[in-house]
Design a protein around this motif. Sequence first.
Motif, PDB file in Angstrom:
ATOM      1  N   GLN A  59       0.823  -1.205   0.000  1.00 51.11           N
ATOM      2  CA  GLN A  59       0.000   0.000   0.000  1.00 51.11           C
ATOM      3  C   GLN A  59       0.859   1.257   0.000  1.00 51.11           C
ATOM      4  O   GLN A  59       0.399   2.308  -0.387  1.00 51.11           O
ATOM      5  CB  GLN A  59      -0.933   0.002   1.202  1.00 51.11           C
TER       6      GLN A  59
ATOM      7  N   LEU B 248       3.165   5.844  -6.215  1.00 56.97           N
ATOM      8  CA  LEU B 248       2.115   5.899  -7.232  1.00 56.97           C
ATOM      9  C   LEU B 248       2.734   5.948  -8.624  1.00 56.97           C
ATOM     10  O   LEU B 248       3.803   6.515  -8.823  1.00 56.97           O
ATOM     11  CB  LEU B 248       1.224   7.120  -7.016  1.00 56.97           C
TER      12      LEU B 248
ATOM     13  N   ARG C 173      -2.562   3.904  -8.660  1.00 60.66           N
ATOM     14  CA  ARG C 173      -1.967   2.873  -7.813  1.00 60.66           C
ATOM     15  C   ARG C 173      -1.572   1.712  -8.710  1.00 60.66           C
ATOM     16  O   ARG C 173      -2.305   1.342  -9.620  1.00 60.66           O
ATOM     17  CB  ARG C 173      -2.973   2.393  -6.769  1.00 60.66           C
ATOM     18  N   TRP C 174      -0.404   1.129  -8.445  1.00 61.40           N
ATOM     19  CA  TRP C 174       0.050   0.000  -9.258  1.00 61.40           C
ATOM     20  C   TRP C 174      -0.935  -1.162  -9.166  1.00 61.40           C
ATOM     21  O   TRP C 174      -1.156  -1.876 -10.137  1.00 61.40           O
ATOM     22  CB  TRP C 174       1.456  -0.422  -8.851  1.00 61.40           C
ATOM     23  N   SER C 175      -1.549  -1.348  -8.011  1.00 61.24           N
ATOM     24  CA  SER C 175      -2.526  -2.434  -7.872  1.00 61.24           C
ATOM     25  C   SER C 175      -3.717  -2.207  -8.797  1.00 61.24           C
ATOM     26  O   SER C 175      -4.253  -3.161  -9.371  1.00 61.24           O
ATOM     27  CB  SER C 175      -2.987  -2.560  -6.421  1.00 61.24           C
TER      28      SER C 175
END
Length: 71
Positions: free
Chosen positions: A13, A17, A56-58
Amino acid sequence: MSRSKLPQVADQQRRKLATPQEIAEYCDVPLGTVYQWSSRGSGPKFIKVGRHLRARWSDVEQWLDAQTIAA
């Protein structure tokens, strides 16, 4: 709230970014395509940080997984 009192979060988390340039390079598409995704509401979920566009990479990974075509 002071920085030392911020809740602890998992390392994933806290990952930096993604910038539009990084997303373009990662997906091997022109930078303009990333900005088109943002303006059209397609592509990964984007975040406005001040006047800067980030993701966000997720969210990038989730969006890419959703684009998978079954053979």
